[in-house]
Design an enzyme around this catalytic site. Structure first.
Site, mmCIF file in Angstrom:
data_model
loop_
_atom_site.group_PDB
_atom_site.id
_atom_site.type_symbol
_atom_site.label_atom_id
_atom_site.label_comp_id
_atom_site.label_asym_id
_atom_site.label_seq_id
_atom_site.Cartn_x
_atom_site.Cartn_y
_atom_site.Cartn_z
ATOM 1 N N HIS A 182 -72.993 64.404 -53.870
ATOM 2 C CA HIS A 182 -74.258 63.778 -53.472
ATOM 3 C C HIS A 182 -73.960 62.878 -52.282
ATOM 4 O O HIS A 182 -73.027 62.067 -52.340
ATOM 5 C CB HIS A 182 -74.842 62.965 -54.629
ATOM 6 C CG HIS A 182 -75.959 62.078 -54.188
ATOM 7 N ND1 HIS A 182 -77.129 62.587 -53.670
ATOM 8 C CD2 HIS A 182 -76.073 60.736 -54.132
ATOM 9 C CE1 HIS A 182 -77.924 61.582 -53.331
ATOM 10 N NE2 HIS A 182 -77.299 60.445 -53.596
ATOM 11 N N HIS A 238 -75.486 60.925 -48.299
ATOM 12 C CA HIS A 238 -76.559 60.497 -47.393
ATOM 13 C C HIS A 238 -76.029 60.606 -45.965
ATOM 14 O O HIS A 238 -76.168 59.670 -45.174
ATOM 15 C CB HIS A 238 -76.964 59.045 -47.641
ATOM 16 C CG HIS A 238 -76.999 58.602 -49.068
ATOM 17 N ND1 HIS A 238 -76.437 57.421 -49.489
ATOM 18 C CD2 HIS A 238 -77.545 59.178 -50.169
ATOM 19 C CE1 HIS A 238 -76.633 57.287 -50.799
ATOM 20 N NE2 HIS A 238 -77.287 58.349 -51.241
ATOM 21 N N GLU A 289 -75.421 56.766 -60.334
ATOM 22 C CA GLU A 289 -76.109 58.057 -60.197
ATOM 23 C C GLU A 289 -75.333 59.218 -60.828
ATOM 24 O O GLU A 289 -75.501 60.368 -60.411
ATOM 25 C CB GLU A 289 -76.349 58.362 -58.718
ATOM 26 C CG GLU A 289 -77.332 57.422 -58.060
ATOM 27 C CD GLU A 289 -77.724 57.900 -56.668
ATOM 28 O OE1 GLU A 289 -78.920 58.105 -56.435
ATOM 29 O OE2 GLU A 289 -76.833 58.078 -55.827
ATOM 30 N N HIS A 303 -84.058 60.061 -49.092
ATOM 31 C CA HIS A 303 -82.827 59.674 -49.782
ATOM 32 C C HIS A 303 -81.582 60.388 -49.231
ATOM 33 O O HIS A 303 -80.734 59.742 -48.630
ATOM 34 C CB HIS A 303 -83.007 59.940 -51.287
ATOM 35 C CG HIS A 303 -81.856 59.527 -52.136
ATOM 36 N ND1 HIS A 303 -81.919 59.404 -53.496
ATOM 37 C CD2 HIS A 303 -80.569 59.225 -51.827
ATOM 38 C CE1 HIS A 303 -80.762 59.030 -53.980
ATOM 39 N NE2 HIS A 303 -79.925 58.919 -52.988
HETATM 40 ZN ZN LIG Z 1 -77.889 58.558 -53.323
#
Ligand SMILES: [Zn+2]
Length: 244
Positions: free
Chosen positions: A97, A99, A78, A167
């Site tokens: 980034h 989660h 990513e 996500h």
């Molecule tokens: Zn991700």
């Protein structure tokens, strides 16, 4: 005072371990920093669990997320999230980034992030949403194509945080410490918001409160204190990154 490449790479490895230790990153998620001397490059770890990252794992990329020199290290799939945000936002010097579990109740229910305590203003007023499926059709939710990263950067706009349907979250910062501060305290706020909404009505910060709380010098005064605090928590566990 200018920062050396060696220093910024050590700080990035430290940021990975801090954000893992503070519950923002787990097996997944990643953080990057713009090259301090070349704004068209950035550093990101090879594909590795965040709490294990060390300076030797860092790969230098251009803004198309291509490695600057040939590397045998496996990259994160990513990475375009980072490159495309640096392209779109010259003011952004660091990107994360994640989660984080703290955010998932809001993400899953598609509930807007609302600052409910003063430190929560680091997430900003009404951070936008980005829906990969709505833009690109059925998806495995990995942001791997430049156009997907570009679309995410467009959704981020001038904000410092974007919520990603089904996500996670992507956060921008003016430096690594600012980024870590936004990540840690937006997670705390998200947790308070989700829990408190089960207990009664929330009286959130006003737009004016958020603007005042976001001003330079308001929360930024706590940055150095926070970084030192997070670092000593790693040090106690003998888990600072090696100097390599
Ligand atoms: Zn991700």
């Amino acid at each position: 005072m200018s920062i050396t490449i060696e220093d910024i790479k050590y700080d990035l490895a430290l940021a990975y371990r801090i954000l893992a230790n503070e519950g923002v990153l787990d097996t997944f998620g990643h953080v990057s920093v713009r090259h301090p001397e070349n704004p068209d490059h950035y550093f990101l770890s090879r594909s590795r669990a965040p709490e294990l990252v060390e300076p030797g794992d860092l790969i230098e990329y251009d803004l198309d997320s291509e490695p600057v020199s040939p590397s045998n290290l496996p990259p994160y799939s990513e990475r375009v999230i980072h490159g495309e945000i640096y392209k779109a936002r010259p003011d952004v010097m660091a990107v994360c980034h994640h989660h984080a579990a703290a955010f998932m109740p809001l993400i899953v229910a598609q509930t807007d992030y609302t600052p409910v305590v003063h430190l929560g203003s680091v997430g900003g007023d009404s951070p936008p949403w980005w829906d990969q499926r709505a833009s690109f059709g059925d998806t495995n939710y990995l942001v791997v194509k430049p156009e997907e990263g570009g679309s995410l950067a467009e959704a981020l706009g001038e904000h410092m945080m974007v919520m990603m349907n089904r996500h996670g979250v992507t956060v921008a910062g003016s430096d690594l410490c600012d980024l870590a501060f936004r990540c840690v305290y937006s997670c705390r706020n998200a947790e308070f918001q989700a829990q408190a909404s089960q207990n009664g009505e929330i009286d959130p910060l006003s737009k004016g409160d958020i603007a005042l709380g976001s001003q330079e010098g308001s929360l930024t005064r706590g940055h150095a204190r926070a970084w030192e605090h997070w670092t000593v928590r790693l040090q106690r566990n003998n888990w600072l990154p090696p100097k390599s």
